[in-house]
Design a protein around this motif. Structure first.
Motif, PDB file in Angstrom:
ATOM      1  N   PHE A  83       1.597  -3.755 -13.133  1.00 17.23           N
ATOM      2  CA  PHE A  83       0.972  -2.693 -12.776  1.00 17.23           C
ATOM      3  C   PHE A  83      -0.302  -2.242 -13.351  1.00 17.23           C
ATOM      4  N   GLU A  84      -0.206  -2.596 -14.601  1.00 16.88           N
ATOM      5  CA  GLU A  84      -1.544  -2.250 -15.630  1.00 16.88           C
ATOM      6  C   GLU A  84      -2.581  -3.293 -15.264  1.00 16.88           C
ATOM      7  N   ARG A  85      -2.379  -4.557 -15.135  1.00 16.30           N
ATOM      8  CA  ARG A  85      -3.266  -5.407 -14.756  1.00 16.30           C
ATOM      9  C   ARG A  85      -3.791  -5.075 -13.309  1.00 16.30           C
ATOM     10  N   MET A  86      -2.975  -4.603 -12.260  1.00 14.94           N
ATOM     11  CA  MET A  86      -3.552  -4.015 -10.952  1.00 14.94           C
ATOM     12  C   MET A  86      -4.496  -3.014 -11.206  1.00 14.94           C
ATOM     13  N   VAL A  87      -4.013  -1.936 -12.180  1.00 17.76           N
ATOM     14  CA  VAL A  87      -5.106  -0.660 -12.179  1.00 17.76           C
ATOM     15  C   VAL A  87      -6.309  -1.304 -12.723  1.00 17.76           C
ATOM     16  N   GLU A  88      -6.344  -2.271 -13.934  1.00 16.43           N
ATOM     17  CA  GLU A  88      -7.651  -2.678 -14.491  1.00 16.43           C
ATOM     18  C   GLU A  88      -8.399  -3.529 -13.428  1.00 16.43           C
ATOM     19  N   LEU A  89      -7.836  -4.284 -12.512  1.00 17.08           N
ATOM     20  CA  LEU A  89      -8.378  -4.975 -11.493  1.00 17.08           C
ATOM     21  C   LEU A  89      -9.249  -3.869 -10.447  1.00 17.08           C
ATOM     22  N   ALA A  90      -8.300  -2.850 -10.142  1.00 16.78           N
ATOM     23  CA  ALA A  90      -8.778  -1.844  -9.053  1.00 16.78           C
ATOM     24  C   ALA A  90     -10.064  -1.004  -9.922  1.00 16.78           C
ATOM     25  N   ALA A  91     -10.040  -0.941 -10.955  1.00 19.55           N
ATOM     26  CA  ALA A  91     -10.878  -0.131 -11.923  1.00 19.55           C
ATOM     27  C   ALA A  91     -12.386  -0.918 -11.941  1.00 19.55           C
ATOM     28  N   SER A  92     -12.354  -2.134 -12.254  1.00 16.82           N
ATOM     29  CA  SER A  92     -13.292  -3.174 -12.312  1.00 16.82           C
ATOM     30  C   SER A  92     -14.130  -3.207 -11.096  1.00 16.82           C
TER      31      SER A  92
END
Length: 426
Positions: free
Chosen positions: A249-258
């Motif tokens: 999930f943290e990687r998903m949030v980082e991707l959405a932020a980028s």
């Protein structure tokens, strides 16, 4: 001090010496006087805390500056301690500086330290505690002199390359990404000449055609819109989807932020759709979603929103695309859509595939654990790919830039499958 006074009292009684009684009473009174002094002479301190910068990304340092002021001398205050959440590791503490005198303000001392968090979120910093005592050092007390203030720890943001989207689907349809970073062209229209218009703006071709003096008028186009769907469902029963772990999930949030920062910097109005929230489910059992809208250049507001994004349990039949349907109906036009998903259910994949007609480009990132990525292709990714979606399957260890390169440049560094699907490991 009290133990010594008790020992002297016992000794003086045993040897029948009155001087010992006086000494014992003096020690007790000295201790009692210190208690009264510390209780009655509380330091009248005030403190103002500030962060630089006001919010930071995960792993980056934030400088905390606190100015402590007092009308009296700061000599009785010895140690300060800042109460911080466990996510920041050690507790900041130290000796309070002597302070300097400022006319009309009294004494002031500056405290500075760094905070660094390994987890995103909004965290309270404080209260600030100081330790003070009596002149003899017999009694000390701790008191809070400043309340708490929140700091925002945002997800990491990777700089994404500006590129076209090649080989978007296996059915021969080619969708281009129209270079997100390119500035929008202002639409030029002609109007009649008005007094005061510069002759440099004369539109000569329209003037010749209309037989009257015409000038160019720049009319800015409306900001284009884009949407990001972030799957915030906690893995549940049946067809409920969601990331398999917190790391996913943290990687998903980082991707959405980028992705969001990339779109906002390019001038897009952005709709961020969190597919599940902690609100009460609707009467039909559908999990409520949250839609946040951001204007171009509002990247800090987007990151602050994502700093607090969490996963939430969902019911059977959960539909991650419900919020996207709302956005599409509101705008009524084709827009870039990026879906950052957990393990998509077959029903969710079919619903998302049907929305391809309103998405150009249509990109879906699907998280997989490493075992699934090595052993089998995703049927759901196949469904999306066949409908024209560009899909990339990735793990929690896949760098954001690498995931973006898969959908922006093709299979460089990855492995391409049918239907515009790409897979990437570590």
């Amino acid at each position: 001090m009290l133990l010594t006074a008790g020992a002297v009292l016992v000794g003086a009684t045993l040897i029948d010496r009155r001087e010992g009684l006086y000494l014992s009473a003096f020690l007790v009174l000295l201790f009692a006087g210190s208690v009264v002094y510390v209780h009655g002479h509380r330091p009248r301190l005030t403190a103002v805390r500030s962060f630089s910068p006001p919010s930071v990304m995960v792993g980056e340092p934030a400088l905390v500056h606190t100015r402590v002021t007092s009308k009296t001398d700061l000599e009785t205050v010895t140690v300060w301690t800042e109460q911080v959440p466990a996510a920041f590791g050690r507790t900041p503490t130290g000796e309070l500086p002597r302070g300097r005198w400022q006319p009309g303000r009294g004494y002031s001392a500056d405290l500075e330290y760094e905070l660094r968090s390994s987890r995103r979120g909004r965290y309270p910093i404080g209260p600030l505690w100081v330790t003070h005592g009596d002149p003899f050092g017999l009694v000390v007390a701790e008191r809070a002199i400043a309340g708490s203030r929140e700091i925002s720890i945002t997800p990491r943001v990777s700089v994404l390359a500006n590129a076209g989207l090649a080989n978007a689907s296996g059915d021969g349809v080619r969708h281009e990404l129209n270079h997100f970073a390119a500035h929008r062209a202002d639409e030029l229209i002609a109007r009649e000449y008005r007094t005061g218009d510069s002759l440099r703006r004369v539109h000569w071709s329209q003037t010749a055609r209309r037989g009257e003096l015409m000038v160019r008028q720049e009319e800015r186009q409306g900001d284009p819109e884009a949407a990001i769907v972030l799957d915030t469902a906690l893995a549940g029963r049946g067809e409920a989807n969601g990331a398999t772990s917190d790391a996913h999930f943290e990687r998903m949030v980082e991707l959405a932020a980028s992705l969001g920062v990339h779109l906002l910097d390019a001038g897009y109005q952005l709709s961020l759709i969190e597919s599940a929230t902690d609100a009460v489910s609707n009467a039909d059992g559908a999990s409520p979603y949250r839609i946040s809208r951001f204007e171009p250049g509002a990247a800090p507001a987007l990151l602050d929103t994502l700093a607090e994004t969490q996963r939430h349990p969902v019911r059977d039949g959960y539909d991650a695309t419900a919020g996207l349907g709302t956005v599409i109906r509101r705008t009524g036009k084709v827009m870039p859509v990026f879906a950052v998903l957990g393990h998509v259910s077959p029903t969710g994949a079919r619903r998302l595939a049907a929305m391809k007609i309103n998405a150009a480009p249509a990109v879906a990132f699907i998280t997989q654990d490493e075992r699934q990525l090595r052993n089998a292709d995703s049927t759901e990714a196949q469904v999306l790919g066949d409908a024209g979606w560009r899909t990339a399957q990735l793990t929690e260890r896949t760098p954001v830039v690498e995931a973006w390169s898969l959908v922006a440049f093709g299979a460089a560094g990855g492995q391409t499958g049918k239907g515009g699907r790409d897979r990437v490991g570590n």
